[in-house]
Write a protein that holds these residues in place. Structure first.
Motif, PDB file in Angstrom:
ATOM      1  N   PRO A  14       8.996 -50.961  24.550  1.00  0.00           N
ATOM      2  CA  PRO A  14       9.712 -52.126  24.017  1.00  0.00           C
ATOM      3  C   PRO A  14      10.538 -51.749  22.793  1.00  0.00           C
ATOM      4  O   PRO A  14      10.246 -50.765  22.110  1.00  0.00           O
ATOM      5  CB  PRO A  14       8.580 -53.097  23.641  1.00  0.00           C
ATOM      6  N   SER A  15      11.542 -52.549  22.506  1.00  0.00           N
ATOM      7  CA  SER A  15      12.437 -52.230  21.395  1.00  0.00           C
ATOM      8  C   SER A  15      11.833 -52.558  20.028  1.00  0.00           C
ATOM      9  O   SER A  15      12.235 -51.993  19.017  1.00  0.00           O
ATOM     10  CB  SER A  15      13.763 -52.983  21.561  1.00  0.00           C
ATOM     11  N   ARG A  16      10.872 -53.436  20.001  1.00  0.00           N
ATOM     12  CA  ARG A  16      10.298 -53.878  18.717  1.00  0.00           C
ATOM     13  C   ARG A  16       9.362 -52.819  18.147  1.00  0.00           C
ATOM     14  O   ARG A  16       8.350 -52.469  18.742  1.00  0.00           O
ATOM     15  CB  ARG A  16       9.550 -55.192  18.898  1.00  0.00           C
ATOM     16  N   VAL A  17       9.702 -52.306  16.973  1.00  0.00           N
ATOM     17  CA  VAL A  17       8.885 -51.318  16.277  1.00  0.00           C
ATOM     18  C   VAL A  17       8.102 -52.020  15.178  1.00  0.00           C
ATOM     19  O   VAL A  17       8.674 -52.741  14.358  1.00  0.00           O
ATOM     20  CB  VAL A  17       9.763 -50.205  15.667  1.00  0.00           C
ATOM     21  N   VAL A  18       6.790 -51.803  15.141  1.00  0.00           N
ATOM     22  CA  VAL A  18       5.935 -52.396  14.103  1.00  0.00           C
ATOM     23  C   VAL A  18       5.398 -51.274  13.229  1.00  0.00           C
ATOM     24  O   VAL A  18       4.740 -50.348  13.712  1.00  0.00           O
ATOM     25  CB  VAL A  18       4.779 -53.197  14.723  1.00  0.00           C
ATOM     26  N   THR A  19       5.692 -51.344  11.958  1.00  0.00           N
ATOM     27  CA  THR A  19       5.278 -50.310  11.016  1.00  0.00           C
ATOM     28  C   THR A  19       3.914 -50.628  10.414  1.00  0.00           C
ATOM     29  O   THR A  19       3.405 -51.753  10.508  1.00  0.00           O
ATOM     30  CB  THR A  19       6.290 -50.175   9.874  1.00  0.00           C
TER      31      THR A  19
END
Length: 314
Positions: A14-19
């Motif tokens: 998925p495109s959503r990156v969670v740091t």
């Protein structure tokens, strides 16, 4: 009986990156603690995408990389432990999405070892003459079963998919997939759980860590022995991306001085059954492994289950 080989790979995230810093806004943690404990810096989280969506995207890429069409495929196998729907299975949905007509289609659930289990069953099917060209997929949407208020688990998991196209080898061509070494420790199955109708993933982290770092290296070496490959000749080791410390612990015990050790855990987190094909696909895409070189795959996790084999890099 013929053999089989992986001819191409593909992956999807998925495109959503969670740091780590974003997670620190949800629970009592911080970037330094997460990096030190599990080695993760980022993970990808799906929003509207389903397990089937991600599986189909990875499979479509692998099929294109193989230079084959949907008409060439006669078997679709998906490893997952996070499919919400019980029927139709993910494999049938992927086949419908890609326009594959009348394939054998089934899902397999051994959690984090799922891809190696699926690859083993597909290799057996090809050797027995039940399939000629197959797609094997590991796909997970672990964010659906993650408790975002539990700092011991929410920092670990991510979403994604990886896929391989497996084809029969020619009459005089050696097999590119070695014998699978698989098994389980079912008496310790409660160490990783996704139970109930609306479940959260739970695990006994220390118990899994001890099991993984003490019991698994000899089993991974068995896969080399059965394939007739000396550990010193292994070009890459692609284990389940559970935890950087677990990966380092197993790799240290294997004695593979020339092997690249996959560390996709850093940017993708733990993606369960997707982690091995996802990490392998990235290594191949970046051309970090020579074509034809021996690669050791080894998955392990919920069940507790394990499976691994030596493959030749496509």
């Amino acid at each position: 009986m013929t053999g089989s080989r992986i001819v191409a790979l593909g992956h999807y995230q998925p495109s959503r990156v969670v740091t780590n810093d974003e997670l620190a806004e949800l629970v009592d943690t911080n970037d330094a603690w997460i990096r030190d404990r599990v080695g993760i810096v980022t993970r990808r989280i799906a929003d509207t995408e389903t397990v089937s969506d991600m599986a189909a995207a990875a499979a479509e890429k692998a099929l294109a990389n193989a230079g084959l069409t949907a008409d060439d495929i006669d078997l679709v196998v998906v490893a997952t432990c996070t499919a919400i729907d019980r029927s139709p299975n993910v494999a049938c949905r992927v086949a419908a999405r890609l326009g594959i007509v009348a394939p054998g289609a089934y899902d397999i659930n051994t959690a984090c070892s799922g891809f190696s289990y699926a690859l083993g069953t597909v290799d057996h099917a090809v050797r027995a003459g039940a399939a000629r060209n197959a797609i094997v997929i590991g796909a997970e949407k672990l964010s659906d079963v993650t408790n975002w208020t539990d700092r011991s688990t929410c920092i670990i998991f991510g979403d994604g998919a990886g896929a391989a196209v497996v084809s029969a080898t020619g009459d005089n061509e050696p097999s590119g997939i070695g014998p699978v070494v698989w098994g389980s420790a079912p008496e310790r199955g409660d160490a990783v759980r996704i139970e109930g109708w609306r479940p959260y993933i739970e695990q006994e982290g220390q118990s899994v860590f001890r099991w993984a770092t003490t019991a698994l290296a000899p089993l991974a070496l068995q896969a080399c022995e059965r394939a007739g490959v000396d550990p010193g000749d292994i070009a890459a080791f692609v284990p389940h991306q559970a935890n950087a410390r677990i990966i380092d612990g197993i790799a240290k015990r294997l004695g593979m001085p020339n092997a690249i050790v996959a560390k996709d855990i850093v940017e993708s987190g733990n993606t369960s059954a997707a982690s091995v094909p996802l990490a392998l696909s990235k290594l191949v895409e970046r051309r970090e492994i020579p074509s034809g070189a021996p690669v050791l795959l080894f998955g392990f996790g919920g069940g507790l289950t394990y499976a691994g084999q030596v493959i030749r890099c496509p």
